[in-house]
Scaffold this motif. Structure first.
Motif, PDB file in Angstrom:
ATOM      1  N   GLU A 153       0.852  -1.191   0.000  1.00  0.00           N
ATOM      2  CA  GLU A 153       0.000   0.000   0.000  1.00  0.00           C
ATOM      3  C   GLU A 153       0.877   1.225   0.000  1.00  0.00           C
ATOM      4  O   GLU A 153       1.965   1.221   0.570  1.00  0.00           O
ATOM      5  CB  GLU A 153      -0.853   0.060   1.275  1.00  0.00           C
ATOM      6  CG  GLU A 153      -2.184  -0.555   1.147  1.00  0.00           C
ATOM      7  CD  GLU A 153      -3.034  -0.316   2.401  1.00  0.00           C
ATOM      8  OE1 GLU A 153      -2.870   0.698   3.103  1.00  0.00           O
ATOM      9  OE2 GLU A 153      -3.848  -1.188   2.658  1.00  0.00           O
ATOM     10  N   VAL A 154       0.372   2.281  -0.632  1.00  0.00           N
ATOM     11  CA  VAL A 154       1.096   3.543  -0.639  1.00  0.00           C
ATOM     12  C   VAL A 154       0.113   4.637  -0.241  1.00  0.00           C
ATOM     13  O   VAL A 154      -0.958   4.755  -0.846  1.00  0.00           O
ATOM     14  CB  VAL A 154       1.673   3.862  -2.042  1.00  0.00           C
ATOM     15  CG1 VAL A 154       2.337   5.213  -2.065  1.00  0.00           C
ATOM     16  CG2 VAL A 154       2.638   2.781  -2.481  1.00  0.00           C
ATOM     17  N   GLY A 155       0.457   5.398   0.763  1.00  0.00           N
ATOM     18  CA  GLY A 155      -0.338   6.565   1.140  1.00  0.00           C
ATOM     19  C   GLY A 155       0.322   7.803   0.568  1.00  0.00           C
ATOM     20  O   GLY A 155       1.536   7.977   0.683  1.00  0.00           O
ATOM     21  N   LEU A 156      -0.458   8.636  -0.080  1.00  0.00           N
ATOM     22  CA  LEU A 156       0.099   9.833  -0.706  1.00  0.00           C
ATOM     23  C   LEU A 156      -0.497  11.083  -0.076  1.00  0.00           C
ATOM     24  O   LEU A 156      -1.692  11.129   0.214  1.00  0.00           O
ATOM     25  CB  LEU A 156      -0.221   9.852  -2.207  1.00  0.00           C
ATOM     26  CG  LEU A 156       0.268   8.674  -3.036  1.00  0.00           C
ATOM     27  CD1 LEU A 156      -0.239   8.800  -4.464  1.00  0.00           C
ATOM     28  CD2 LEU A 156       1.776   8.608  -3.013  1.00  0.00           C
ATOM     29  N   GLU A 157       0.326  12.075   0.128  1.00  0.00           N
ATOM     30  CA  GLU A 157      -0.121  13.395   0.571  1.00  0.00           C
ATOM     31  C   GLU A 157      -0.163  14.264  -0.678  1.00  0.00           C
ATOM     32  O   GLU A 157       0.872  14.591  -1.245  1.00  0.00           O
ATOM     33  CB  GLU A 157       0.843  13.979   1.601  1.00  0.00           C
ATOM     34  CG  GLU A 157       0.896  13.208   2.898  1.00  0.00           C
ATOM     35  CD  GLU A 157      -0.386  13.335   3.718  1.00  0.00           C
ATOM     36  OE1 GLU A 157      -1.039  14.392   3.666  1.00  0.00           O
ATOM     37  OE2 GLU A 157      -0.730  12.351   4.396  1.00  0.00           O
ATOM     38  N   LEU A 158      -1.366  14.609  -1.111  1.00  0.00           N
ATOM     39  CA  LEU A 158      -1.528  15.390  -2.336  1.00  0.00           C
ATOM     40  C   LEU A 158      -2.141  16.748  -2.013  1.00  0.00           C
ATOM     41  O   LEU A 158      -2.870  16.898  -1.032  1.00  0.00           O
ATOM     42  CB  LEU A 158      -2.441  14.646  -3.309  1.00  0.00           C
ATOM     43  CG  LEU A 158      -1.979  13.249  -3.716  1.00  0.00           C
ATOM     44  CD1 LEU A 158      -3.084  12.542  -4.481  1.00  0.00           C
ATOM     45  CD2 LEU A 158      -0.720  13.335  -4.549  1.00  0.00           C
ATOM     46  N   ALA A 159      -1.875  17.713  -2.869  1.00  0.00           N
ATOM     47  CA  ALA A 159      -2.471  19.034  -2.718  1.00  0.00           C
ATOM     48  C   ALA A 159      -3.972  18.934  -2.984  1.00  0.00           C
ATOM     49  O   ALA A 159      -4.415  18.085  -3.764  1.00  0.00           O
ATOM     50  CB  ALA A 159      -1.827  20.003  -3.696  1.00  0.00           C
ATOM     51  N   PRO A 160      -4.764  19.780  -2.352  1.00  0.00           N
ATOM     52  CA  PRO A 160      -6.208  19.794  -2.649  1.00  0.00           C
ATOM     53  C   PRO A 160      -6.437  19.992  -4.144  1.00  0.00           C
ATOM     54  O   PRO A 160      -5.734  20.768  -4.791  1.00  0.00           O
ATOM     55  CB  PRO A 160      -6.720  21.006  -1.857  1.00  0.00           C
ATOM     56  CG  PRO A 160      -5.728  21.178  -0.749  1.00  0.00           C
ATOM     57  CD  PRO A 160      -4.408  20.770  -1.339  1.00  0.00           C
ATOM     58  N   GLY A 161      -7.377  19.258  -4.693  1.00  0.00           N
ATOM     59  CA  GLY A 161      -7.681  19.362  -6.119  1.00  0.00           C
ATOM     60  C   GLY A 161      -6.773  18.531  -7.003  1.00  0.00           C
ATOM     61  O   GLY A 161      -6.798  18.668  -8.223  1.00  0.00           O
ATOM     62  N   ALA A 162      -5.964  17.660  -6.417  1.00  0.00           N
ATOM     63  CA  ALA A 162      -5.064  16.812  -7.209  1.00  0.00           C
ATOM     64  C   ALA A 162      -5.881  15.840  -8.056  1.00  0.00           C
ATOM     65  O   ALA A 162      -6.985  15.449  -7.695  1.00  0.00           O
ATOM     66  CB  ALA A 162      -4.113  16.051  -6.303  1.00  0.00           C
ATOM     67  N   THR A 163      -5.314  15.468  -9.180  1.00  0.00           N
ATOM     68  CA  THR A 163      -5.981  14.535 -10.082  1.00  0.00           C
ATOM     69  C   THR A 163      -5.402  13.133  -9.950  1.00  0.00           C
ATOM     70  O   THR A 163      -4.321  12.950  -9.375  1.00  0.00           O
ATOM     71  CB  THR A 163      -5.830  14.984 -11.550  1.00  0.00           C
ATOM     72  OG1 THR A 163      -4.441  14.905 -11.894  1.00  0.00           O
ATOM     73  CG2 THR A 163      -6.365  16.386 -11.780  1.00  0.00           C
ATOM     74  N   LEU A 164      -6.116  12.186 -10.516  1.00  0.00           N
ATOM     75  CA  LEU A 164      -5.632  10.811 -10.536  1.00  0.00           C
ATOM     76  C   LEU A 164      -4.276  10.749 -11.230  1.00  0.00           C
ATOM     77  O   LEU A 164      -3.353  10.090 -10.761  1.00  0.00           O
ATOM     78  CB  LEU A 164      -6.655   9.914 -11.238  1.00  0.00           C
ATOM     79  CG  LEU A 164      -6.304   8.446 -11.393  1.00  0.00           C
ATOM     80  CD1 LEU A 164      -6.045   7.795 -10.042  1.00  0.00           C
ATOM     81  CD2 LEU A 164      -7.423   7.722 -12.138  1.00  0.00           C
ATOM     82  N   GLY A 165      -4.130  11.436 -12.337  1.00  0.00           N
ATOM     83  CA  GLY A 165      -2.858  11.454 -13.065  1.00  0.00           C
ATOM     84  C   GLY A 165      -1.719  12.012 -12.237  1.00  0.00           C
ATOM     85  O   GLY A 165      -0.603  11.486 -12.254  1.00  0.00           O
ATOM     86  N   ASP A 175     -10.025   8.020 -16.561  1.00  0.00           N
ATOM     87  CA  ASP A 175      -9.764   9.433 -16.846  1.00  0.00           C
ATOM     88  C   ASP A 175      -8.763   9.971 -15.831  1.00  0.00           C
ATOM     89  O   ASP A 175      -9.074  10.130 -14.653  1.00  0.00           O
ATOM     90  CB  ASP A 175     -11.069  10.220 -16.777  1.00  0.00           C
ATOM     91  CG  ASP A 175     -10.890  11.681 -17.133  1.00  0.00           C
ATOM     92  OD1 ASP A 175      -9.743  12.117 -17.403  1.00  0.00           O
ATOM     93  OD2 ASP A 175     -11.901  12.411 -17.131  1.00  0.00           O
ATOM     94  N   ARG A 176      -7.561  10.240 -16.284  1.00  0.00           N
ATOM     95  CA  ARG A 176      -6.496  10.704 -15.392  1.00  0.00           C
ATOM     96  C   ARG A 176      -6.753  12.113 -14.871  1.00  0.00           C
ATOM     97  O   ARG A 176      -6.077  12.576 -13.961  1.00  0.00           O
ATOM     98  CB  ARG A 176      -5.134  10.655 -16.090  1.00  0.00           C
ATOM     99  CG  ARG A 176      -4.695   9.248 -16.540  1.00  0.00           C
ATOM    100  CD  ARG A 176      -4.647   8.301 -15.371  1.00  0.00           C
ATOM    101  NE  ARG A 176      -3.875   7.110 -15.629  1.00  0.00           N
ATOM    102  CZ  ARG A 176      -4.382   5.893 -15.814  1.00  0.00           C
ATOM    103  NH1 ARG A 176      -5.674   5.713 -15.779  1.00  0.00           N
ATOM    104  NH2 ARG A 176      -3.606   4.855 -16.020  1.00  0.00           N
ATOM    105  N   ALA A 177      -7.754  12.805 -15.421  1.00  0.00           N
ATOM    106  CA  ALA A 177      -8.103  14.153 -14.954  1.00  0.00           C
ATOM    107  C   ALA A 177      -9.112  14.112 -13.805  1.00  0.00           C
ATOM    108  O   ALA A 177      -9.500  15.159 -13.282  1.00  0.00           O
ATOM    109  CB  ALA A 177      -8.666  14.982 -16.109  1.00  0.00           C
ATOM    110  N   THR A 178      -9.511  12.925 -13.382  1.00  0.00           N
ATOM    111  CA  THR A 178     -10.454  12.784 -12.281  1.00  0.00           C
ATOM    112  C   THR A 178      -9.869  13.403 -11.013  1.00  0.00           C
ATOM    113  O   THR A 178      -8.740  13.111 -10.637  1.00  0.00           O
ATOM    114  CB  THR A 178     -10.764  11.288 -12.035  1.00  0.00           C
ATOM    115  OG1 THR A 178     -11.389  10.770 -13.191  1.00  0.00           O
ATOM    116  CG2 THR A 178     -11.665  11.095 -10.839  1.00  0.00           C
ATOM    117  N   LEU A 179     -10.655  14.257 -10.376  1.00  0.00           N
ATOM    118  CA  LEU A 179     -10.209  14.894  -9.142  1.00  0.00           C
ATOM    119  C   LEU A 179     -10.331  13.923  -7.977  1.00  0.00           C
ATOM    120  O   LEU A 179     -11.301  13.171  -7.883  1.00  0.00           O
ATOM    121  CB  LEU A 179     -11.057  16.138  -8.854  1.00  0.00           C
ATOM    122  CG  LEU A 179     -10.911  17.280  -9.854  1.00  0.00           C
ATOM    123  CD1 LEU A 179     -11.863  18.416  -9.491  1.00  0.00           C
ATOM    124  CD2 LEU A 179      -9.481  17.780  -9.891  1.00  0.00           C
TER     125      LEU A 179
END
Length: 72
Positions: A12-24, A52-56
């Motif tokens: 498993e990988v947990g990611l810290e992403l900025a708000p509004g990050a996309t799947l891509g 769709d890699r643009a999915t939020l």
């Protein structure tokens, strides 16, 4: 999926992403070794198939990697 686990080096990988990050954007943070494996896989975003890699992504979103399937 064993190849995906091996490519990222963890089950498993947990990611810290900025708000509004996309799947891509999320996928691009993974090691380069994961790109070839992920290109053959299906992805589920919170249990729903998504290509769709643009999915939020929202906070707490789960992305599952499924191996390629064969058969009919």
């Amino acid at each position: 999926f064993a190849a995906a686990r091996e490519a990222v080096g963890a089950p498993e990988v947990g990611l810290e992403l900025a708000p509004g990050a996309t799947l891509g954007e999320a996928l691009s943070t993974l090691p380069e070794s994961a790109a070839a494996v992920l290109a053959r896989c299906s992805l589920l975003v919170d249990g729903v198939a998504e290509d769709d890699r643009a999915t939020l992504l929202r906070e707490g979103t789960t992305v599952d990697v499924l191996p390629p399937f064969a058969g009919g």
